[in-house]
Design a protein around this motif. Structure first.
Motif, PDB file in Angstrom:
ATOM      1  N   MET B  15      -7.156 -23.364  29.686  1.00  0.00           N
ATOM      2  CA  MET B  15      -6.302 -22.846  30.747  1.00  0.00           C
ATOM      3  C   MET B  15      -5.946 -21.370  30.596  1.00  0.00           C
ATOM      4  O   MET B  15      -5.497 -20.737  31.549  1.00  0.00           O
ATOM      5  N   ALA B  16      -6.142 -20.833  29.406  1.00  0.00           N
ATOM      6  CA  ALA B  16      -5.826 -19.414  29.222  1.00  0.00           C
ATOM      7  C   ALA B  16      -6.959 -18.527  29.722  1.00  0.00           C
ATOM      8  O   ALA B  16      -6.772 -17.320  29.881  1.00  0.00           O
ATOM      9  N   PRO B  18      -8.691 -17.943  32.678  1.00  0.00           N
ATOM     10  CA  PRO B  18      -8.598 -17.036  33.837  1.00  0.00           C
ATOM     11  C   PRO B  18      -7.798 -15.774  33.533  1.00  0.00           C
ATOM     12  O   PRO B  18      -8.223 -14.665  33.880  1.00  0.00           O
ATOM     13  N   ALA B  19      -6.659 -15.940  32.848  1.00  0.00           N
ATOM     14  CA  ALA B  19      -5.840 -14.775  32.507  1.00  0.00           C
ATOM     15  C   ALA B  19      -6.600 -13.849  31.562  1.00  0.00           C
ATOM     16  O   ALA B  19      -6.581 -12.622  31.718  1.00  0.00           O
ATOM     17  N   ILE B  20      -7.301 -14.437  30.576  1.00  0.00           N
ATOM     18  CA  ILE B  20      -8.035 -13.616  29.604  1.00  0.00           C
ATOM     19  C   ILE B  20      -9.141 -12.835  30.314  1.00  0.00           C
ATOM     20  O   ILE B  20      -9.324 -11.634  30.066  1.00  0.00           O
ATOM     21  N   LEU B  22      -9.394 -11.975  33.550  1.00  0.00           N
ATOM     22  CA  LEU B  22      -8.841 -10.953  34.432  1.00  0.00           C
ATOM     23  C   LEU B  22      -8.313  -9.769  33.632  1.00  0.00           C
ATOM     24  O   LEU B  22      -8.621  -8.601  33.924  1.00  0.00           O
ATOM     25  N   PHE B  23      -7.527 -10.058  32.590  1.00  0.00           N
ATOM     26  CA  PHE B  23      -6.943  -8.988  31.799  1.00  0.00           C
ATOM     27  C   PHE B  23      -8.013  -8.257  30.995  1.00  0.00           C
ATOM     28  O   PHE B  23      -7.962  -7.033  30.842  1.00  0.00           O
ATOM     29  N   LEU B  25     -11.143  -7.859  31.890  1.00  0.00           N
ATOM     30  CA  LEU B  25     -11.951  -7.026  32.774  1.00  0.00           C
ATOM     31  C   LEU B  25     -11.207  -5.762  33.201  1.00  0.00           C
ATOM     32  O   LEU B  25     -11.775  -4.676  33.206  1.00  0.00           O
ATOM     33  N   PHE B  26      -9.930  -5.890  33.550  1.00  0.00           N
ATOM     34  CA  PHE B  26      -9.210  -4.749  34.115  1.00  0.00           C
ATOM     35  C   PHE B  26      -8.353  -3.982  33.123  1.00  0.00           C
ATOM     36  O   PHE B  26      -7.709  -3.016  33.482  1.00  0.00           O
ATOM     37  N   PHE B  27      -8.302  -4.430  31.862  1.00  0.00           N
ATOM     38  CA  PHE B  27      -7.543  -3.637  30.885  1.00  0.00           C
ATOM     39  C   PHE B  27      -8.313  -3.415  29.584  1.00  0.00           C
ATOM     40  O   PHE B  27      -8.579  -2.290  29.190  1.00  0.00           O
ATOM     41  N   ILE B  28      -8.697  -4.517  28.923  1.00  0.00           N
ATOM     42  CA  ILE B  28      -9.344  -4.371  27.615  1.00  0.00           C
ATOM     43  C   ILE B  28     -10.697  -3.663  27.740  1.00  0.00           C
ATOM     44  O   ILE B  28     -11.004  -2.735  26.987  1.00  0.00           O
ATOM     45  N   TYR B  29     -11.498  -4.103  28.723  1.00  0.00           N
ATOM     46  CA  TYR B  29     -12.809  -3.471  28.903  1.00  0.00           C
ATOM     47  C   TYR B  29     -12.683  -1.976  29.207  1.00  0.00           C
ATOM     48  O   TYR B  29     -13.317  -1.152  28.523  1.00  0.00           O
TER      49      TYR B  29
END
Lengths: 273, 293
Positions: B15-16, B18-20, B22-23, B25-29
């Motif tokens: 369940m984690a 989708p958040a991982i 999204l985050f 792709l738009f922050f860590i990457y």
């Protein structure tokens, strides 16, 4: 308690409240004055109630479209945040393992990192996925900004919820996944309310990223519309003030309606117990 | 079918994701990409060349950049203590019971709800040297001598910006102190009163020690928040006069608009490094309370 003490207590509180309110009053005062009367002539505390500034500012700065864009992005972003953050918070709180611990720590670190740091690579990414000047990409971006703090709030809240809540549902035939959605999620309402308000406002006020990724006039959000007004029409104070009032009114109204949850949410997130 | 069934039963373990995603792709990457870009001479137009740490060397030779680091740190060191002092006093005042308590709390929090950019414009109306509200009031009170070009003077401009930042976010700090105050057991004060201690003593021996956690959290979050300041500065001074009130965030934006993409990203990485120090201190504070925060 004697009268002077009561009086001094209220005097202090009144001064504190006025300090916070004076800029709002001045803004309204300017926005409601006729163009000929821009500022304080001879200490008249009441404005002229010249409402035409609002309709004119609305037209000139295309405020209607800006409010529409802000609403779409804020509502879309907040919904997405609730969906993914509640799930992640549940997984992190209920299934504690190394992987979830690492994820949670990374989110904690990133909670405080300003978005401006990744502007350049993000621009390249947004361009390559065709996300510049689109609602969907802005929603995804705003949602990802809100994830760390929201996951943190959900995880902390779920940790103190008794496990029995979903256990009985599982006995009745739910899988842990459906038990979460059918049962636990409803107990998360206070956090969800706080997340909606906190993140909704953060998205509503976002300027630093909107200025790069929403460059088309049609896609402007509220802060962009107001800022462009200030940059272009330097002399028309009343119009500028009216535009600013229109721009901040939705946030003020939303805050006043939900203020109870808002304060609760911050309190729960910050210093619980 | 059996596999699908098994997957359905174990879906909660993923369940984690989708958040991982999204985050990630738009922050860590982008963050990892940023490290790469900071090592190039990218200008957003021609093909970037790898130049090693030259951008960072450039940064440390750049007088304006060094001044901006100083401005940013000064801003944070000015804002954080003042925010905490006022936030603490506000919390003490509003912790007492009186009619309309929650209304006053909401009013004091209200400025923090508005975008710092728009609030900055409002303050600009107020502080304008010749036409602003403050100038008019002072003139009408025959105190015209006190009116000055506060935003035009490099020294006073930074102070004004700090004060506006404090004004806007004092409610946020206050609420965290209020939450801390409410968690102090009333019996402690009663015991203290029986021992004959006055208000000042109970404040010093009970309130402040019991609030240590709130103090730490407030100080560090205020420092982190002020280190990334830019909206209020853009609205009020735009970094001026000269570069005297330019923060690192604004410098990053300026370099970006000037197409120094690689250099700008390098400066962003330096700001990241500056902010990560208080972030780790912050995490240590939370760790000690295991999620309690």
């Amino acid at each position: 308690m004697n009268l002077t003490r009561v009086f001094s207590k209220y005097a202090l509180v009144t001064v504190m409240a006025l300090l916070s309110l004076i800029p709002f009053y001045i803004l309204l005062y300017l926005a409601l004055n006729t163009p000929s009367r821009t500022l304080f002539n001879g200490f008249v505390l009441f404005p002229d109630f010249h409402f035409a500034n609002f309709s004119q500012a609305w037209k000139v700065s295309k405020m209607g479209a800006a409010i529409g864009n802000s609403l779409i992005i804020a509502i879309g972003g907040a919904l997405l945040i609730i969906l993914v953050s509640s799930c992640a918070g549940y997984a992190i709180a209920r299934h504690q393992n190394k992987f979830h611990a690492i994820v949670f720590n990374i989110l904690l670190i990133c909670m405080m990192i300003p978005a401006i740091i990744i502007t350049v690579p993000l621009y390249t990414l947004m361009k390559s996925i065709g996300g510049i000047n689109t609602h969907w990409a802005m929603i995804l971006l705003m949602a990802s900004n809100g994830i760390p703090f929201s996951v943190f709030l959900y995880a902390s809240f779920i940790k103190v919820l008794p496990r029995e809540i979903e256990e009985s549902a599982i006995i009745d035939g739910c899988t842990p996944f459906t038990a979460f959605w059918r049962v636990t999620f409803h107990f998360l309402r206070p956090v969800t309310a706080a997340v909606v308000i906190l993140q909704g406002l953060a998205i509503w006020n976002n300027y630093g990223q909107a200025v790069f990724f929403l460059t088309s006039q049609l896609m402007r959000t509220i802060p962009l519309a107001v800022s462009i007004f200030f940059q272009q029409y330097g002399a028309q104070w009343n119009l500028m003030a009216a535009a600013a009032v229109i721009g901040l009114a939705p946030a003020v109204i939303a805050f006043l309606i939900f203020q109870k949850y808002f304060v609760k949410g911050i309190t729960a997130g910050a210093v619980k117990g | 079918m059996k596999i699908l069934h098994k997957l359905w039963n174990n879906l909660h373990k993923f369940m984690a994701l989708p958040a991982i995603i999204l985050f990630g792709l738009f922050f860590i990457y982008p963050l990892t990409q940023g490290i790469g870009i900071s090592l190039t001479d990218s200008n957003g137009i021609s093909q970037p060349q790898f130049i090693g740490f030259q951008n960072f060397v450039e940064f440390f030779k750049d007088e304006r950049a060094k001044k901006d680091v100083a401005t940013t740190v000064l801003f944070a060191l000015g804002s954080a203590p003042l925010l905490n002092l006022f936030g603490f006093v506000y919390a003490l005042v509003l912790d007492r019971s009186f009619k309309g308590k929650s209304v006053v709390r909401a009013i004091i929090y209200l400025p923090a709800v508005i975008s710092p950019l728009i609030m900055g414009y409002v303050w600009y109306f107020i502080l304008q040297p010749d036409r602003g509200f403050l100038h008019h009031v002072l003139q009408n009170l025959n105190l015209g001598v006190l009116s000055g070009n506060w935003l035009g003077n490099p020294k006073s401009a930074l102070i004004v910006l700090i004060l506006i930042n404090v004004w806007q976010f004092v409610g946020m700090t206050m609420i965290i102190y209020l939450a801390g105050l409410q968690s102090i057991p009333k019996e402690m004060y009663e015991a203290c009163e029986i021992d004959g201690a006055g208000y000042a003593k109970s404040l010093w021996y009970i309130t402040i020690p019991m609030l240590v956690q709130s103090i730490k959290i407030n100080v560090v979050t205020n420092i982190i928040g002020s280190l990334s300041v830019f909206e209020v500065i853009i609205a009020l001074t735009d970094g001026g006069p000269g570069y005297s009130t330019e923060s690192l965030s604004i410098y990053i934006l300026r370099m970006l608009y000037g197409s120094f993409t690689g250099y700008s990203t390098a400066v962003a990485m330096i700001l990241f490094a500056i902010i990560i120090i208080p972030v780790f201190i912050f995490m240590k504070f939370i760790k000690t309370r295991e999620f309690e925060m």
